[in-house]
Design a protein around this motif. Structure first.
Motif, PDB file in Angstrom:
ATOM      1  N   UNK A 196      54.302  69.557 -10.285  1.00 19.47           N
ATOM      2  CA  UNK A 196      53.851  68.266  -9.760  1.00 19.47           C
ATOM      3  C   UNK A 196      54.305  67.171 -10.702  1.00 19.47           C
ATOM      4  N   UNK A 197      54.069  65.932 -10.317  1.00 17.86           N
ATOM      5  CA  UNK A 197      54.575  64.789 -11.064  1.00 17.86           C
ATOM      6  C   UNK A 197      54.119  64.783 -12.519  1.00 17.86           C
ATOM      7  N   UNK A 198      55.021  64.330 -13.381  1.00 18.98           N
ATOM      8  CA  UNK A 198      54.707  64.019 -14.772  1.00 18.98           C
ATOM      9  C   UNK A 198      54.421  62.523 -14.835  1.00 18.98           C
ATOM     10  N   UNK A 199      53.274  62.159 -15.335  1.00 19.22           N
ATOM     11  CA  UNK A 199      52.849  60.766 -15.319  1.00 19.22           C
ATOM     12  C   UNK A 199      53.145  60.071 -16.649  1.00 19.22           C
ATOM     13  N   UNK A 200      53.032  58.754 -16.648  1.00 22.92           N
ATOM     14  CA  UNK A 200      53.169  57.910 -17.839  1.00 22.92           C
ATOM     15  C   UNK A 200      54.558  57.980 -18.469  1.00 22.92           C
ATOM     16  N   UNK A 201      55.602  58.071 -17.651  1.00 16.42           N
ATOM     17  CA  UNK A 201      56.961  58.108 -18.180  1.00 16.42           C
ATOM     18  C   UNK A 201      57.743  56.826 -17.895  1.00 16.42           C
ATOM     19  N   UNK A 220      63.307  81.968  -8.370  1.00 17.32           N
ATOM     20  CA  UNK A 220      63.590  82.371  -6.987  1.00 17.32           C
ATOM     21  C   UNK A 220      63.138  81.313  -5.998  1.00 17.32           C
ATOM     22  N   UNK A 221      62.168  80.502  -6.399  1.00 19.21           N
ATOM     23  CA  UNK A 221      61.671  79.479  -5.495  1.00 19.21           C
ATOM     24  C   UNK A 221      61.063  78.343  -6.323  1.00 19.21           C
ATOM     25  N   UNK A 222      61.319  77.109  -5.889  1.00 17.33           N
ATOM     26  CA  UNK A 222      60.715  75.940  -6.519  1.00 17.33           C
ATOM     27  C   UNK A 222      59.971  75.154  -5.456  1.00 17.33           C
ATOM     28  N   UNK A 223      58.714  74.855  -5.721  1.00 17.43           N
ATOM     29  CA  UNK A 223      57.901  74.039  -4.827  1.00 17.43           C
ATOM     30  C   UNK A 223      57.424  72.832  -5.626  1.00 17.43           C
ATOM     31  N   UNK A 224      57.637  71.631  -5.100  1.00 21.21           N
ATOM     32  CA  UNK A 224      57.254  70.426  -5.829  1.00 21.21           C
ATOM     33  C   UNK A 224      56.235  69.626  -5.035  1.00 21.21           C
ATOM     34  N   UNK A 225      55.413  68.875  -5.784  1.00 22.32           N
ATOM     35  CA  UNK A 225      54.384  68.046  -5.159  1.00 22.32           C
ATOM     36  C   UNK A 225      54.347  66.690  -5.850  1.00 22.32           C
ATOM     37  N   UNK A 226      54.478  65.640  -5.036  1.00 23.14           N
ATOM     38  CA  UNK A 226      54.401  64.292  -5.572  1.00 23.14           C
ATOM     39  C   UNK A 226      55.702  63.530  -5.382  1.00 23.14           C
ATOM     40  N   UNK A 227      55.630  62.194  -5.360  1.00 21.25           N
ATOM     41  CA  UNK A 227      56.821  61.381  -5.088  1.00 21.25           C
ATOM     42  C   UNK A 227      57.918  61.501  -6.134  1.00 21.25           C
ATOM     43  N   UNK A 228      57.562  61.607  -7.404  1.00 20.83           N
ATOM     44  CA  UNK A 228      58.593  61.702  -8.437  1.00 20.83           C
ATOM     45  C   UNK A 228      59.182  63.104  -8.508  1.00 20.83           C
ATOM     46  N   UNK A 273      61.404  73.583  -1.975  1.00 19.74           N
ATOM     47  CA  UNK A 273      60.540  72.939  -0.989  1.00 19.74           C
ATOM     48  C   UNK A 273      59.773  71.811  -1.667  1.00 19.74           C
ATOM     49  N   UNK A 274      59.844  70.619  -1.104  1.00 24.16           N
ATOM     50  CA  UNK A 274      59.084  69.505  -1.690  1.00 24.16           C
ATOM     51  C   UNK A 274      58.011  69.044  -0.714  1.00 24.16           C
ATOM     52  N   UNK A 275      56.855  68.676  -1.273  1.00 23.64           N
ATOM     53  CA  UNK A 275      55.681  68.343  -0.462  1.00 23.64           C
ATOM     54  C   UNK A 275      55.073  67.008  -0.902  1.00 23.64           C
ATOM     55  N   UNK A 276      54.581  66.283   0.083  1.00 22.52           N
ATOM     56  CA  UNK A 276      53.792  65.072  -0.176  1.00 22.52           C
ATOM     57  C   UNK A 276      52.304  65.374  -0.067  1.00 22.52           C
ATOM     58  N   UNK A 277      51.980  66.461   0.622  1.00 23.21           N
ATOM     59  CA  UNK A 277      50.588  66.800   0.896  1.00 23.21           C
ATOM     60  C   UNK A 277      50.215  68.090   0.162  1.00 23.21           C
ATOM     61  N   UNK A 278      49.161  68.033  -0.644  1.00 21.43           N
ATOM     62  CA  UNK A 278      48.752  69.191  -1.440  1.00 21.43           C
ATOM     63  C   UNK A 278      48.262  70.337  -0.562  1.00 21.43           C
ATOM     64  N   UNK A 338      53.944  83.365 -10.387  1.00 22.21           N
ATOM     65  CA  UNK A 338      53.881  81.977  -9.929  1.00 22.21           C
ATOM     66  C   UNK A 338      53.363  81.106 -11.073  1.00 22.21           C
ATOM     67  N   UNK A 339      54.159  80.129 -11.489  1.00 24.31           N
ATOM     68  CA  UNK A 339      53.780  79.245 -12.598  1.00 24.31           C
ATOM     69  C   UNK A 339      53.523  77.841 -12.064  1.00 24.31           C
ATOM     70  N   UNK A 340      52.438  77.235 -12.546  1.00 26.23           N
ATOM     71  CA  UNK A 340      52.026  75.906 -12.101  1.00 26.23           C
ATOM     72  C   UNK A 340      52.094  74.928 -13.275  1.00 26.23           C
ATOM     73  N   UNK A 341      52.707  73.764 -13.045  1.00 28.25           N
ATOM     74  CA  UNK A 341      52.805  72.765 -14.117  1.00 28.25           C
ATOM     75  C   UNK A 341      52.794  71.368 -13.520  1.00 28.25           C
ATOM     76  N   UNK A 342      51.957  70.511 -14.086  1.00 36.16           N
ATOM     77  CA  UNK A 342      51.899  69.121 -13.640  1.00 36.16           C
ATOM     78  C   UNK A 342      50.942  68.348 -14.509  1.00 36.16           C
ATOM     79  N   UNK A 343      51.024  67.027 -14.458  1.00 36.02           N
ATOM     80  CA  UNK A 343      50.079  66.216 -15.215  1.00 36.02           C
ATOM     81  C   UNK A 343      48.671  66.422 -14.682  1.00 36.02           C
TER      82      UNK A 343
END
Length: 455
Positions: free
Chosen positions: A357-362, A383-391, A408-413, A430-435
Motif C-alpha cells: 500500500x502507499x508509502x506516506x510523507x514522501x 509471483x504476484x503483486x497486489x497494490x492498494x492506494x493512488x500512489x 493487480x492494482x486496487x482503489x478499494x480495500x 504472502x507479504x504485506x507492507x504499507x504505511x
C-alpha cells in the motif's frame, strides 16, 4: 517512577507550584488519571489538554501541570509550555540514573534494532526500553519516567519528522552511546534531501558527552562518510570492512545464521527472523554488547530471544499460507527489504505474493519512491503483486514495465481483500507492507478469518 512532590516538579521544569501534593504517576490523557496522578495538559494540534483538566481531577488526579492559570481544586504547576515541561520533568528524572543508555535512531529498522539491543543488554543488565511507538516528544518522556530503581541499562528509540526534534529528545535522554541504523528517504518531504536527513539524525550527538561511542552502518553510503574527532566511531557491515561484520550468511525459512566477525575472532549468530536487513539490526546490537563488555557468546545467545514488536515482520501460518505482516510503516528502503525477504522465501512450490500500500510523507519524491518499490518487486520475481492506494499504482505500473505479469492494482480495500482471499492457496507466502495510515492489517485480519473458516 519514584514519588514526586509538586515542589520538586516545579524545580525540575522551571514552573510555579500552587499547593503541595505528591504524585506517583504522570498522565496526559484524562481517561488514564487515577489518585496520585499528575495530569499534564498538553496542547496538541487538534486538542488542548486544558479542556480536560476538570475530568482528570474528577478521575482522581492529585495535581495538574498547565500553561495558564486554572482553578481546579488540586495543586497546580504552571509552566510556559507543558510539552517542554513534560520533557524537562522526564530529563530531571533520567539524571538520577547513572546507567548505560543507548540512544537509537535511523530511517528504518529502529524498532527491530531496539528490540535486539534490549535482548543483548539483558545478558548483563536489567534493561529498560522504549515501548510501543513512544519515540517522540510525548512518548519519550513516558519511557524515561518508566525507569525503575532495578534498571541498570536502557535503550531509547528516537524518531523525528523535522529538523531539531532529535536534538530536543537527546538532550533529555542523554545517551551514553548512540546507534544510527541507516540513512534512507523517510521524511525527505520535510528535510529536503538525504544529506538533510543525515544531519537531523546526527543531532543525537548533541545530548552525549564527548568521547562517547557512536555506532554506524558502514554499508550505508551516507553514514560511511561520517567522521567525528570528538566521538569514538564503531562500524558494523555486511559488504564492507568494519569493527563487526557478517560473513557466511545463511537464510532459512524462519531464521538467519551468520558469523559475527571481529578482530578477536568469529561468533556464530542465529536470529529468529530472516532477511539481510535483520542481519544489520543484529550486528548493531552485537556491537553495542561488545562495547559494553558483554562476551560475544553471550550476545549471540541473547539474540536468539528476539521477537518482532507490533506489526513489524511478524510471520505466522494461516491454514497453510505463510503471512508476513509488516504494516507499521513503510519507506523505499523497507520495501526493498520486503522484496529481499520474499526472494529468500522462494522455496520450490511456494508462490510469493506481495501486497503493498502507499508509502506516506514522501512529498515530491513519492512517485519515484513507489516506482522503485515496483522495480524491487519485479527484481525479486514475486509471483504476484497486489497494490492498494493512488500512489501504489506507480509501483504496479513499474512492476509491469519490468516484466512482472501478474500485477493487480486496487482503489478499494474490500475489493483487494476479496480478490486476495480468492487467489491464495496452501503453500503461498504472502507479504504485506504499507504505511500505518493505510491500515493493511484490516486485510490481514480478514484473510486470517477466511483461512480459519476454510480449514
Amino acid at each position: 517512577m519514584r514519588k514526586f512532590t509538586t515542589e520538586e516538579i516545579a524545580a525540575a521544569t522551571g514552573g510555579i507550584a500552587s499547593g503541595h501534593a505528591e504524585v506517583t504517576s504522570v498522565v496526559i490523557d484524562n481517561r488514564e488519571a487515577v489518585p496520585g496522578s499528575l495530569f499534564i495538559a498538553i496542547r496538541g494540534e487538534r486538542l488542548d489538554g486544558h479542556q480536560f483538566i476538570e475530568k482528570a481531577v474528577e478521575a482522581g488526579a492529585s495535581a495538574v501541570m498547565c500553561s495558564k492559570d486554572v482553578s481546579c481544586g488540586v495543586p497546580t504547576i504552571k509552566v510556559k509550555d507543558t510539552t517542554q515541561g513534560f520533557l524537562d520533568l522526564a530529563g530531571s528524572y533520567r539524571n538520577e540514573f547513572d546507567i548505560p543508555v543507548v540512544g537509537l535512531t535511523g530511517s528504518v529498522g529502529k524498532t527491530t534494532t531496539k528490540e535486539m539491543i534490549w535482548c543483548v543488554l539483558n545478558a548483563k543488565y536489567c534493561a529498560h526500553k522504549t515501548y510501543f511507538n513512544w519515540n517522540n516528544e510525548i512518548g519519550l518522556p513516558k519511557v524515561l519516567l518508566g525507569l525503575e530503581p532495578e534498571h541498570t541499562a536502557a535503550v531509547i528509540e528516537m524518531g523525528m519528522n523535522h529538523k531539531g526534534e532529535i536534538s530536543r529528545l537527546t538532550r533529555i535522554a542523554r545517551p551514553t552511546m548512540a546507534v544510527i541504523t541507516n540513512i534512507g528517504v523517510s521524511h525527505i518531504e520535510n528535510l529536503g534531501s538525504r544529506d538533510g536527513i543525515l544531519a537531523a539524525k546526527l543531532e543525537i550527538l548533541e545530548g552525549m558527552e564527548p568521547g562517547s561511542t557512536l555506532i554506524l552502518n558502514a554499508d550505508n553510503d551516507k553514514l560511511s562518510t561520517v567522521e567525528r574527532d570528538d566521538f569514538v566511531i564503531k562500524h558494523f557491515a555486511v559488504h564492507h570492512d568494519a569493527d563487526v561484520r557478517a560473513e557466511n550468511i545463511h537464510y532459512l525459512d524462519d531464521s538467519t545464521e551468520f558469523d559475527a566477525v571481529t578482530e578477536n575472532g568469529r561468533t556464530r549468530v542465529v536470529i529468529p527472523t530472516t532477511g539481510e536487513h535483520n542481519v544489520y539490526d543484529a550486528l548493531a546490537a552485537f556491537t553495542v554488547g561488545l562495547e559494553l563488555g558483554i562476551a560475544p557468546e553471550s550476545c549471540s545467545e541473547a539474540l536468539k530471544n528476539y521477537a518482532p514488536a507490533g506489526m513489524r515482520e511478524k510471520i505466522e501460518d494461516a491454514g497453510g499460507v505463510t503471512l508476513i505482516e509488516d504494516c507499521y510503516n513503510a519507506s523505499p528502503d523497507s520495501m526493498k527489504a520486503l522484496a529481499e525477504t520474499l526472494t529468500l522465501k522462494g522455496a520450490p512450490g511456494k508462490r510469493k505474493i506481495a501486497v503493498i500500500a502507499d508509502m506516506l510523507e514522501l512529498g515530491d519524491y513519492s512517485e519515484e519512491a513507489h516506482r522503485r518499490a515496483g522495480k524491487y518487486m519485479a527484481d525479486a520475481k514475486v509471483d504476484m503483486l497486489m497494490t492498494y492506494g493512488p500512489m501504489s499504482k506507480y509501483a504496479a505500473e513499474e512492476a509491469r514495465a519490468n516484466g512482472l505479469v501478474r500485477v493487480f492494482d486496487f482503489d478499494d480495500k474490500e475489493d483487494l481483500t476479496r480478490q486476495l482471499i480468492g487467489m491464495i492457496k496452501p503453500g503461498d507466502v504472502v507479504a504485506f507492507k504499507g504505511s500505518r495510515g493505510m491500515k493493511l492489517e484490516e486485510v490481514i485480519e480478514k484473510v486470517q478469518e477466511a483461512r480459519k473458516e476454510e480449514n
